[in-house]
Enzyme design. Structure first.
Site, PDB file in Angstrom:
ATOM      1  N   ARG A   1      11.007  -1.796  12.344  1.00 60.03           N
ATOM      2  CA  ARG A   1       9.747  -1.547  12.773  1.00 60.03           C
ATOM      3  C   ARG A   1       9.181  -2.239  13.887  1.00 60.03           C
ATOM      4  O   ARG A   1       9.318  -3.391  13.902  1.00 60.03           O
ATOM      5  CB  ARG A   1       8.670  -1.386  11.550  1.00 60.03           C
ATOM      6  CG  ARG A   1       8.359  -0.024  11.463  1.00 60.03           C
ATOM      7  CD  ARG A   1       6.998  -0.170  10.109  1.00 60.03           C
ATOM      8  NE  ARG A   1       5.903  -0.511  10.364  1.00 60.03           N
ATOM      9  CZ  ARG A   1       4.885  -0.461   9.556  1.00 60.03           C
ATOM     10  NH1 ARG A   1       5.185   0.304   8.322  1.00 60.03           N
ATOM     11  NH2 ARG A   1       3.718  -1.102   9.698  1.00 60.03           N
TER      12      ARG A   1
ATOM     13  N   ARG B   1      -0.707  -9.180  13.175  1.00 53.05           N
ATOM     14  CA  ARG B   1      -1.466  -8.415  12.048  1.00 53.05           C
ATOM     15  C   ARG B   1      -2.116  -8.915  10.968  1.00 53.05           C
ATOM     16  O   ARG B   1      -3.246  -8.532  10.344  1.00 53.05           O
ATOM     17  CB  ARG B   1      -0.194  -7.471  11.381  1.00 53.05           C
ATOM     18  CG  ARG B   1       0.230  -6.324  12.296  1.00 53.05           C
ATOM     19  CD  ARG B   1       1.773  -5.983  12.140  1.00 53.05           C
ATOM     20  NE  ARG B   1       1.766  -5.350  10.683  1.00 53.05           N
ATOM     21  CZ  ARG B   1       2.973  -4.907  10.048  1.00 53.05           C
ATOM     22  NH1 ARG B   1       4.146  -5.552  10.653  1.00 53.05           N
ATOM     23  NH2 ARG B   1       3.003  -4.375   9.038  1.00 53.05           N
TER      24      ARG B   1
ATOM     25  N   ARG C   1     -10.315   0.203   7.965  1.00 53.87           N
ATOM     26  CA  ARG C   1      -9.724  -1.287   8.128  1.00 53.87           C
ATOM     27  C   ARG C   1     -10.785  -2.119   8.973  1.00 53.87           C
ATOM     28  O   ARG C   1     -10.506  -3.297   9.161  1.00 53.87           O
ATOM     29  CB  ARG C   1      -8.531  -0.989   9.100  1.00 53.87           C
ATOM     30  CG  ARG C   1      -7.240  -1.584   8.338  1.00 53.87           C
ATOM     31  CD  ARG C   1      -6.086  -0.974   9.459  1.00 53.87           C
ATOM     32  NE  ARG C   1      -4.846  -1.745   9.357  1.00 53.87           N
ATOM     33  CZ  ARG C   1      -3.855  -1.235   8.691  1.00 53.87           C
ATOM     34  NH1 ARG C   1      -3.871   0.020   8.136  1.00 53.87           N
ATOM     35  NH2 ARG C   1      -2.679  -1.838   8.727  1.00 53.87           N
TER      36      ARG C   1
ATOM     37  N   ARG D   1      12.190  -6.441   6.316  1.00 57.19           N
ATOM     38  CA  ARG D   1      12.089  -5.011   6.028  1.00 57.19           C
ATOM     39  C   ARG D   1      12.723  -4.003   7.224  1.00 57.19           C
ATOM     40  O   ARG D   1      12.771  -4.353   8.287  1.00 57.19           O
ATOM     41  CB  ARG D   1      10.638  -4.264   6.065  1.00 57.19           C
ATOM     42  CG  ARG D   1      10.686  -2.879   5.875  1.00 57.19           C
ATOM     43  CD  ARG D   1       9.264  -2.400   5.717  1.00 57.19           C
ATOM     44  NE  ARG D   1       8.425  -2.550   6.665  1.00 57.19           N
ATOM     45  CZ  ARG D   1       7.005  -2.511   6.514  1.00 57.19           C
ATOM     46  NH1 ARG D   1       6.625  -1.638   5.559  1.00 57.19           N
ATOM     47  NH2 ARG D   1       6.128  -2.525   7.374  1.00 57.19           N
TER      48      ARG D   1
ATOM     49  N   LYS E   1       0.884  -1.136  -0.123  1.00 56.95           N
ATOM     50  CA  LYS E   1      -0.027   0.043   0.149  1.00 56.95           C
ATOM     51  C   LYS E   1       0.922   1.202   0.073  1.00 56.95           C
ATOM     52  O   LYS E   1       0.583   2.236  -0.739  1.00 56.95           O
ATOM     53  CB  LYS E   1      -0.768  -0.127   0.897  1.00 56.95           C
ATOM     54  CG  LYS E   1      -1.924  -1.217   1.073  1.00 56.95           C
ATOM     55  CD  LYS E   1      -3.189  -0.967   2.513  1.00 56.95           C
ATOM     56  CE  LYS E   1      -2.073  -1.116   3.778  1.00 56.95           C
ATOM     57  NZ  LYS E   1      -1.579  -2.470   4.150  1.00 56.95           N
TER      58      LYS E   1
HETATM   59  P1  AP5 Z   1       4.748  -1.341   1.861  1.00 58.95           P
HETATM   60  O1  AP5 Z   1       4.500  -0.628   0.807  1.00 58.95           O
HETATM   61  O2  AP5 Z   1       5.291  -0.925   3.084  1.00 58.95           O
HETATM   62  O3  AP5 Z   1       3.215  -2.019   2.261  1.00 58.95           O
HETATM   63  P2  AP5 Z   1       2.158  -1.711   3.214  1.00 58.95           P
HETATM   64  O4  AP5 Z   1       1.148  -2.352   2.646  1.00 58.95           O
HETATM   65  O5  AP5 Z   1       2.062  -0.102   3.269  1.00 58.95           O
HETATM   66  O6  AP5 Z   1       2.524  -2.400   4.505  1.00 58.95           O
HETATM   67  P3  AP5 Z   1       2.682  -1.961   5.925  1.00 58.95           P
HETATM   68  O7  AP5 Z   1       3.603  -2.422   6.666  1.00 58.95           O
HETATM   69  O8  AP5 Z   1       2.590  -0.359   6.001  1.00 58.95           O
HETATM   70  O9  AP5 Z   1       1.301  -2.575   6.702  1.00 58.95           O
HETATM   71  P4  AP5 Z   1       0.293  -2.202   7.441  1.00 58.95           P
HETATM   72  O10 AP5 Z   1      -0.831  -2.056   6.905  1.00 58.95           O
HETATM   73  O11 AP5 Z   1       0.465  -3.071   8.662  1.00 58.95           O
HETATM   74  O12 AP5 Z   1       0.748  -0.928   8.305  1.00 58.95           O
HETATM   75  P5  AP5 Z   1       0.176   0.419   8.598  1.00 58.95           P
HETATM   76  O13 AP5 Z   1       1.326   1.412   8.841  1.00 58.95           O
HETATM   77  O14 AP5 Z   1      -0.905   0.776   7.685  1.00 58.95           O
HETATM   78  O15 AP5 Z   1       5.352  -2.758   1.615  1.00 58.95           O
HETATM   79  C1  AP5 Z   1       5.991  -3.630   2.578  1.00 58.95           C
HETATM   80  C2  AP5 Z   1       7.315  -4.112   2.248  1.00 58.95           C
HETATM   81  O16 AP5 Z   1       7.351  -4.995   0.934  1.00 58.95           O
HETATM   82  C3  AP5 Z   1       8.195  -3.055   1.759  1.00 58.95           C
HETATM   83  O17 AP5 Z   1       9.666  -3.554   2.395  1.00 58.95           O
HETATM   84  C4  AP5 Z   1       8.314  -2.871   0.237  1.00 58.95           C
HETATM   85  O18 AP5 Z   1       9.687  -2.644  -0.273  1.00 58.95           O
HETATM   86  C5  AP5 Z   1       8.121  -4.294   0.075  1.00 58.95           C
HETATM   87  N1  AP5 Z   1       7.253  -4.378  -1.177  1.00 58.95           N
HETATM   88  C6  AP5 Z   1       6.278  -3.720  -1.753  1.00 58.95           C
HETATM   89  N2  AP5 Z   1       5.663  -3.825  -2.968  1.00 58.95           N
HETATM   90  C7  AP5 Z   1       6.701  -4.998  -3.428  1.00 58.95           C
HETATM   91  C8  AP5 Z   1       6.895  -5.911  -4.506  1.00 58.95           C
HETATM   92  N3  AP5 Z   1       5.912  -5.510  -5.520  1.00 58.95           N
HETATM   93  N4  AP5 Z   1       7.547  -6.807  -4.523  1.00 58.95           N
HETATM   94  C9  AP5 Z   1       8.469  -7.039  -3.495  1.00 58.95           C
HETATM   95  N5  AP5 Z   1       8.428  -6.205  -2.494  1.00 58.95           N
HETATM   96  C10 AP5 Z   1       7.510  -5.388  -2.247  1.00 58.95           C
HETATM   97  O19 AP5 Z   1      -0.449   0.074  10.210  1.00 58.95           O
HETATM   98  C11 AP5 Z   1       0.264   0.056  11.224  1.00 58.95           C
HETATM   99  C12 AP5 Z   1      -0.474  -0.026  12.474  1.00 58.95           C
HETATM  100  O20 AP5 Z   1      -1.151   1.156  12.763  1.00 58.95           O
HETATM  101  C13 AP5 Z   1      -1.406  -1.217  12.594  1.00 58.95           C
HETATM  102  O21 AP5 Z   1      -0.988  -2.626  12.766  1.00 58.95           O
HETATM  103  C14 AP5 Z   1      -2.601  -0.788  13.438  1.00 58.95           C
HETATM  104  O22 AP5 Z   1      -1.954  -0.870  14.685  1.00 58.95           O
HETATM  105  C15 AP5 Z   1      -2.352   0.762  13.313  1.00 58.95           C
HETATM  106  N6  AP5 Z   1      -3.336   1.363  12.157  1.00 58.95           N
HETATM  107  C16 AP5 Z   1      -3.161   1.977  10.968  1.00 58.95           C
HETATM  108  N7  AP5 Z   1      -4.351   2.057  10.398  1.00 58.95           N
HETATM  109  C17 AP5 Z   1      -5.188   1.736  11.436  1.00 58.95           C
HETATM  110  C18 AP5 Z   1      -6.602   1.922  11.181  1.00 58.95           C
HETATM  111  N8  AP5 Z   1      -7.286   2.448  10.026  1.00 58.95           N
HETATM  112  N9  AP5 Z   1      -7.389   1.191  12.153  1.00 58.95           N
HETATM  113  C19 AP5 Z   1      -6.863   0.686  13.240  1.00 58.95           C
HETATM  114  N10 AP5 Z   1      -5.549   0.797  13.403  1.00 58.95           N
HETATM  115  C20 AP5 Z   1      -4.566   1.305  12.466  1.00 58.95           C
HETATM  116 MG    MG Z   2       2.245   1.040   4.736  1.00 59.57          MG
END
Ligand code: AP5
Ligand code: MG
Ligand code: ZN
Length: 214
Positions: free
Chosen positions: A160, A171, A88, A127, A13
């Protein structure tokens, strides 16, 4: 364009959001990034969110909804926005529809990135991120030239807190339980654009553009 990027943790994402906001000139609203910044700044909201995030649990709906509602009221969101990691849960999706209705707006597209579990675990557990500039590295695919030091700015490269094995597993469980139902929710509203999230970054980006009818 008013769009949502939906997908499992590690689905790409954040990676694809950066490309989309550049192309469309709209702000990226990542709730995860908002929380991580709040943790870094040591605010009350950050301290509250941290307990949930470190374990890989979701932050309670009322906290997240309040933050997004405030953010969407800002001027730069008037022409459009890209939500990354929100909604989410079904209650968050309902709350989003209500807050947009108040200002006569609605979502145009929900881009759903599909990646299987093994690949997600590999991406997340390897990562590493620069604490200073946010540049991302990976222990298998993209190691920094000097161990633990950012190639771009010399900052400290760290893992992280929620990328440890236990939190990653949790997760993924939370995603299946609380977030995956949004796929049917948005399909039922004819907004879902499903995209295979495996392959090169540009390859996935091209698929997204195609799904948007570009
Ligand atoms: P990346 O692009 O970072 O993927 P992502 O989907 O953004 O993954 P996140 O780790 O950010 O996921 P998340 O949803 O758990 O975290 P968030 O910050 O939203 O890519 C991941 C890795 O893969 C990278 O190393 C990248 O380089 C690699 N990659 C990407 N594309 C690739 C490809 N095509 N091929 C190979 N490698 C690739 O949330 C974190 C926390 O915040 C949650 O757990 C929760 O506690 C809280 N939170 C956030 N939003 C909410 C909400 N709406 N409600 C409740 N809690 C929330
Ligand atoms: Mg993200
Ligand atoms: Zn850096």
């Amino acid at each position: 364009m008013k769009a949502i990027l939906l997908g499992p943790p590690g689905g790409g994402k954040g990676t694809q959001a950066k490309k989309l906001v550049k192309k469309y000139g709209i702000p990226q609203i990542s709730t995860g990034e908002i929380f991580r910044n709040a943790v870094k700044a040591g605010t009350e909201m950050g301290l509250k969110a941290k307990q949930y995030m470190d374990r890989g649990d979701l932050v309670p709906d009322d906290v997240v909804v309040g933050i997004v509602e405030e953010r969407l009221r800002e001027d730069d969101c008037r022409e459009g926005f890209l939500l990354d990691g929100f909604p989410r849960t079904i209650p968050q999706a309902d709350a989003l529809a209500v807050m947009l209705e108040k200002t006569g707006r609605k979502i145009d597209h929900v881009i759903s990135l599909e990646v299987e579990r093994e690949e997600l675990i590999k991406r997340l557990s390897g990562r590493r991120v620069c604490r200073n500039c946010g540049e991302e590295f990976h222990v298998m695919f993209k190691r920094p030239k000097v161990d633990m030091v950012c190639d771009l700015c010399g900052g400290e490269v760290y893992q992280r807190k929620d990328d440890n094995e236990e939190s990653v597993k949790n997760r993924l469980v939370e995603y299946e339980k609380q977030t995956a139902p949004l796929i049917d929710y948005y399909a039922g509203r004819s907004l879902l654009r499903s995209v295979q999230g495996v392959g090169g970054f540009d390859e996935v980006f091209e698929r997204i553009l195609k799904s948007l009818g570009e």
